[in-house]
Motif scaffolding. Structure first.
Motif, PDB file in Angstrom:
ATOM      1  N   MET B   1       0.811  -1.206   0.000  1.00 39.58           N
ATOM      2  CA  MET B   1       0.000   0.000   0.000  1.00 39.58           C
ATOM      3  C   MET B   1       0.851   1.264   0.000  1.00 39.58           C
ATOM      4  SD  MET B   1      -3.211  -0.041  -0.216  1.00 39.58           S
ATOM      5  CE  MET B   1      -4.746  -0.796   0.154  1.00 39.58           C
ATOM      6  N   ASP B   2       1.978   1.207   0.698  1.00 38.24           N
ATOM      7  CA  ASP B   2       2.765   2.426   0.843  1.00 38.24           C
ATOM      8  C   ASP B   2       3.392   2.831  -0.477  1.00 38.24           C
ATOM      9  OD1 ASP B   2       2.596   3.018   3.675  1.00 38.24           O
ATOM     10  OD2 ASP B   2       3.466   1.032   3.891  1.00 38.24           O
ATOM     11  N   PRO B   3       3.589   4.131  -0.636  1.00 41.30           N
ATOM     12  CA  PRO B   3       4.291   4.556  -1.832  1.00 41.30           C
ATOM     13  C   PRO B   3       5.640   3.848  -1.919  1.00 41.30           C
ATOM     14  CG  PRO B   3       3.518   6.460  -0.564  1.00 41.30           C
ATOM     15  CD  PRO B   3       3.263   5.241   0.258  1.00 41.30           C
ATOM     16  N   GLY B   4       6.065   3.549  -3.131  1.00 42.28           N
ATOM     17  CA  GLY B   4       7.334   2.859  -3.317  1.00 42.28           C
ATOM     18  C   GLY B   4       8.487   3.697  -2.780  1.00 42.28           C
ATOM     19  N   ASP B   6      10.906   4.780  -4.265  1.00 38.95           N
ATOM     20  CA  ASP B   6      11.304   5.852  -5.185  1.00 38.95           C
ATOM     21  C   ASP B   6      10.301   6.998  -5.183  1.00 38.95           C
ATOM     22  OD1 ASP B   6       9.287   4.385  -6.264  1.00 38.95           O
ATOM     23  OD2 ASP B   6      10.151   4.222  -8.268  1.00 38.95           O
ATOM     24  N   GLY B   7       9.346   6.938  -4.256  1.00 35.59           N
ATOM     25  CA  GLY B   7       8.390   8.031  -4.155  1.00 35.59           C
ATOM     26  C   GLY B   7       7.204   7.884  -5.088  1.00 35.59           C
ATOM     27  N   THR B   8       7.220   6.866  -5.949  1.00 41.05           N
ATOM     28  CA  THR B   8       6.107   6.695  -6.875  1.00 41.05           C
ATOM     29  C   THR B   8       5.053   5.780  -6.251  1.00 41.05           C
ATOM     30  OG1 THR B   8       7.127   4.771  -7.879  1.00 41.05           O
ATOM     31  CG2 THR B   8       7.649   6.907  -8.837  1.00 41.05           C
ATOM     32  N   THR B   9       3.891   5.746  -6.832  1.00 40.51           N
ATOM     33  CA  THR B   9       2.893   4.777  -6.398  1.00 40.51           C
ATOM     34  C   THR B   9       2.621   3.847  -7.561  1.00 40.51           C
ATOM     35  OG1 THR B   9       1.269   6.443  -6.963  1.00 40.51           O
ATOM     36  CG2 THR B   9       1.733   6.145  -4.644  1.00 40.51           C
ATOM     37  N   LYS B  10       2.657   2.574  -7.289  1.00 41.88           N
ATOM     38  CA  LYS B  10       2.485   1.609  -8.372  1.00 41.88           C
ATOM     39  C   LYS B  10       1.033   1.163  -8.478  1.00 41.88           C
ATOM     40  CE  LYS B  10       6.824   1.068  -9.803  1.00 41.88           C
ATOM     41  NZ  LYS B  10       7.225   2.469  -9.899  1.00 41.88           N
ATOM     42  N   LEU B  11       0.719   0.803  -9.682  1.00 44.84           N
ATOM     43  CA  LEU B  11      -0.619   0.357  -9.993  1.00 44.84           C
ATOM     44  C   LEU B  11      -0.918  -0.980  -9.328  1.00 44.84           C
ATOM     45  CD1 LEU B  11      -2.731   1.395 -12.007  1.00 44.84           C
ATOM     46  CD2 LEU B  11      -1.777  -0.226 -13.619  1.00 44.84           C
ATOM     47  N   MET B  12      -2.127  -1.116  -8.810  1.00 42.06           N
ATOM     48  CA  MET B  12      -2.508  -2.402  -8.241  1.00 42.06           C
ATOM     49  C   MET B  12      -3.752  -2.914  -8.951  1.00 42.06           C
ATOM     50  SD  MET B  12      -1.763  -1.923  -4.240  1.00 42.06           S
ATOM     51  CE  MET B  12      -3.253  -1.012  -4.026  1.00 42.06           C
ATOM     52  N   ALA B  13      -3.981  -4.207  -8.828  1.00 42.60           N
ATOM     53  CA  ALA B  13      -5.146  -4.792  -9.486  1.00 42.60           C
ATOM     54  C   ALA B  13      -6.422  -4.163  -8.932  1.00 42.60           C
ATOM     55  CB  ALA B  13      -5.156  -6.292  -9.259  1.00 42.60           C
ATOM     56  N   LYS B 264      -2.367   8.260   0.938  1.00 41.43           N
ATOM     57  CA  LYS B 264      -1.162   7.484   0.645  1.00 41.43           C
ATOM     58  C   LYS B 264      -0.885   7.379  -0.839  1.00 41.43           C
ATOM     59  CE  LYS B 264      -0.084   4.362   4.384  1.00 41.43           C
ATOM     60  NZ  LYS B 264      -1.245   3.951   5.202  1.00 41.43           N
ATOM     61  N   ARG B 265      -1.948   7.063  -1.607  1.00 38.28           N
ATOM     62  CA  ARG B 265      -1.739   6.815  -3.025  1.00 38.28           C
ATOM     63  C   ARG B 265      -2.610   7.740  -3.874  1.00 38.28           C
ATOM     64  NH1 ARG B 265      -0.742   1.890  -5.004  1.00 38.28           N
ATOM     65  NH2 ARG B 265      -2.814   1.808  -5.915  1.00 38.28           N
ATOM     66  N   GLU B 283      -9.711   2.543   0.170  1.00 37.33           N
ATOM     67  CA  GLU B 283      -9.318   1.304  -0.479  1.00 37.33           C
ATOM     68  C   GLU B 283      -8.330   1.606  -1.608  1.00 37.33           C
ATOM     69  OE1 GLU B 283     -11.971  -2.074  -2.328  1.00 37.33           O
ATOM     70  OE2 GLU B 283     -12.785  -1.325  -0.418  1.00 37.33           O
ATOM     71  N   HIS B 284      -8.800   2.332  -2.600  1.00 34.95           N
ATOM     72  CA  HIS B 284      -7.953   2.587  -3.769  1.00 34.95           C
ATOM     73  C   HIS B 284      -6.821   3.558  -3.428  1.00 34.95           C
ATOM     74  CE1 HIS B 284     -10.902   0.354  -6.022  1.00 34.95           C
ATOM     75  NE2 HIS B 284     -11.829   1.042  -5.356  1.00 34.95           N
TER      76      HIS B 284
END
Ligand SMILES: Cc1cc2nc3c(=O)[nH]c(=O)nc-3n(C[C@H](O)[C@H](O)[C@H](O)COP(=O)(O)O)c2cc1C
Lengths: 176, 446
Positions: B1-4, B6-13, B264-265, B283-284
């Motif tokens: 859930m946490d930002p990566g 590298d500071g980015t947020t990755k896509l989740m299903a 967070k995201r 959630e998202h």
């Protein structure tokens, strides 16, 4: 037009004018072109555009002054514009403005002595999920930290370009 | 859930099927013509050219229930139906890519990541309303998006999807990118038309509406980027399919919600209309970014009144958000954590509106300047209790009294924060009054 800033851009100018059934519609595109060429919109450019579009210079001036992106005076080579709207402010845009002021030694609205950087503070640039952010000339720089701000300004000064600028936008980022 | 890291947020299903963001979420998808075609692109254009008459296209879009994604939520097919059928001269389509409503950043992604989806929607729309010339009015700051669209237009032209006799049919369509130059108001459809005519971007009185008197006083449809991007999918999969998604019958389909602020995201999330704010944010969006709980959120861009944690279970469809006293607007949801001053937040937004007021209508031009000054003095500890009535009084004299909806928008942050967090204003003022009376009182000038 003899001696006009558009002399070497005839093809592009004609292409732009040809996109519209009414000539005046080419006004903003031509002003954008003039600013791209000279860094600002000069009085000569406005007169040349008026002649191209069968307008009077006041008609051009009246329009130019409505739009905040047009600079009517020369500015620095790099125009640093930091978004300060609420969404960026929530995630620290005021700090970014401070860092840049410190780093460049100028206040908002000023240009550095070497003529390289002009600092402006602007309203929302459509990058609220990746703030704090700034636009420098054509490029966006997002998710700024003190380190990246310094690096961007240094690299622009030294190399004229910085790889930290944003590419095609997507948040959350695709997985590969 | 946490930002990566590298500071980015990755896509989740996601548990929902995406419509507009589907292509771009495929690994390696570049948005080129080749990629778009491989993903089934331009099949909808082939389908209409293969034998769906223009009026039937309009009917399909009407039955799909699609409503405008630019802010007002007007039914798209109905708008197209207003274009006079017997009009002899030219008619136009304008794609509204001005995207300047603070909190909104979906059109930028749709244009930069999948430009052909927007173009295909525009070409089909031109076919439906019998227009042969279309413009994409894009905010001047979006230089990258403009370049990407221009490249896509060249690709589409070379492949026969744009130009004259498209795919061997009778259809002629030209699309040009037209960049603005920094003016929020040019997102308002009639200001957009004025700007496109090379003038100051001042909204026009309505009626007449653009459908009869638009660009150069000719019949014109103005639609938002996201609205147009939906069209190919509705054509391919049918009105009934689209109408079954979301909160039928009034708010159908998905929306790309733009989530920003203290979460967070943050990002663009395409969800069925009618999903709750709670689901989007917690959630998202992964919930709040830190320890502090949610205090307030803006549900639909800077023009939408603030809402409170009590509204988290409101559904994100046009009716439900309106019932809750706000609006779904541009789909921009901004979250604020406990500790954020609502007076400060209202001031920040008011500074935006003051800066962007076009100056045409007196209540807005003068009122925005007054509102910002009063908020500033309250925030800086120089307010008086009577300022609160003055604010409300000013707002009531702006709301509904301007040519365009900007006037209603600019009072929303003030009226809604006063409604839910009046005590914050009162505390700031009480402290100011206390410190004034402890000093030697200077007369306050009205
Ligand atoms: C002040 C103001 C700003 C607006 N800005 C935008 C904008 O940036 N983008 C947009 O699509 N619509 C914007 N709109 C809404 C447009 O006027 C118009 O309703 C919309 O483009 C119609 O397209 P749609 O039916 O597809 O939503 C704005 C409206 C107002 C009053």
């Amino acid at each position: 037009m003899a001696g006009s800033i558009f002399d070497h851009l005839q093809e592009e100018v004609q292409d732009i004018i040809g996109r519209y059934p009414v000539k005046r519609s080419a006004l903003l595109p031509l002003l954008n072109l003039a600013q791209r060429e000279e860094g600002y919109v000069s009085e000569e450019a406005m007169k040349a555009i008026a002649a191209l579009l069968d307008l009077t210079p006041p008609q051009v001036y009246e329009t130019v002054t409505f739009y905040t992106m047009f600079n009517l005076k020369p500015i620095g080579k790099f125009h640093v514009q930091v978004c300060k709207s609420l969404m960026c402010a929530l995630v620290g845009s005021d700090d970014v403005i401070e860092w840049i002021r410190e780093k460049l030694g100028i206040r908002v609205g000023q240009t550095t002595d070497d003529g390289l950087f002009t600092l402006s503070v602007v309203e929302c640039l459509g990058s609220c999920a990746t703030g704090p952010m700034m636009q420098i000339n054509d490029d966006y720089y997002e998710r700024l930290t003190k380190e990246t701000v310094c690096r961007i300004l240094d690299e622009l000064k030294q190399q004229g370009d910085c790889p930290l600028k944003s590419g095609p936008f997507m948040v959350p980022e695709p997985t590969s | 859930m946490d930002p990566g890291s590298d500071g980015t947020t990755k896509l989740m299903a996601s548990k929902y099927e995406k419509i507009l963001l589907k292509n771009m979420e495929q690994p390696g998808y570049t948005g080129s013509l080749q990629d778009y075609e491989k993903a089934g692109g331009y099949q909808a254009l082939r389908k209409v050219l293969g034998g769906i008459p223009p009026d039937e296209v309009i009917d399909i879009v009407k039955r799909s229930g699609l409503r405008g994604r630019g802010g007002a939520g007007f039914p798209t097919g109905v708008k197209w139906g207003f274009i006079p059928k017997d009009h002899p001269g030219p008619r136009f389509l304008c794609c509204n890519a001005d995207e300047s409503e603070p909190g909104t950043f979906k059109d930028r992604q749709l244009m930069e990541r999948d430009p052909h989806q927007v173009l295909e929607g525009m070409i089909i729309t031109c076919y439906a309303i019998r227009a042969s010339l279309a413009y994409i009015y894009i905010r001047g700051e979006f230089r990258l998006a403009a370049k990407i669209l221009e490249r896509a237009i060249r690709e589409a032209r070379a492949a026969g999807y744009l130009g004259s006799r498209i795919l061997g049919s009778e259809l002629d369509v030209q699309i040009h990118v037209h960049a603005g130059a920094g003016a929020y108001i040019c997102g308002e459809e009639t200001a957009l038309l004025e700007s496109l005519e090379g003038k100051r971007g001042l909204p026009r009185f309505k009626p007449p509406f653009p459908a009869t008197h638009g660009l150069y006083q000719k019949p014109t449809v103005v639609n938002n980027v996201e609205t147009l991007a939906n069209i190919p999918h509705i054509i391919m999969r049918g009105a009934e399919w689209y109408a079954s998604i979301g909160s039928p019958p009034k708010s159908t389909g998905t929306r790309v919600f733009c989530l920003s602020g203290h979460v967070k995201r943050p990002g663009n999330y395409e969800l069925p209309m009618g999903t709750t704010f709670r689901e989007l944010i917690f959630e998202h969006g992964g919930g709040m970014r830190g320890e502090k709980p949610l205090k307030a959120f803006i549900p639909g861009g800077a023009s939408a009144p603030f809402l409170t944690p009590d509204h988290l279970d409101v559904k994100m469809d046009f009716e439900s958000v309106a019932m809750a006293g706000s609006m779904l607007g541009s789909g921009g949801v901004t979250v604020m954590e406990e500790g954020t001053s609502m007076v400060w937040a209202a001031l920040r937004l008011m500074e935006f509106f003051y800066h962007e007021s076009c100056g045409k209508c007196t209540p807005c031009r003068e009122g925005s300047s007054w509102l910002v000054q009063i908020l500033q003095r309250i925030w800086q500890g120089e307010g008086r209790m009577s300022d609160l009535d003055l604010l409300v009084d000013l707002c009531k004299n702006i709301e509904g009294r301007t040519v365009c909806a900007f006037g209603d928008a600019e009072v929303a942050p003030i009226l809604s924060t006063l409604r839910y967090w009046r005590s914050e204003y009162e505390e700031l003022i009480a402290r100011a009054e206390a410190s004034r009376s402890s000093k030697k009182e200077l007369p306050v000038v009205a």
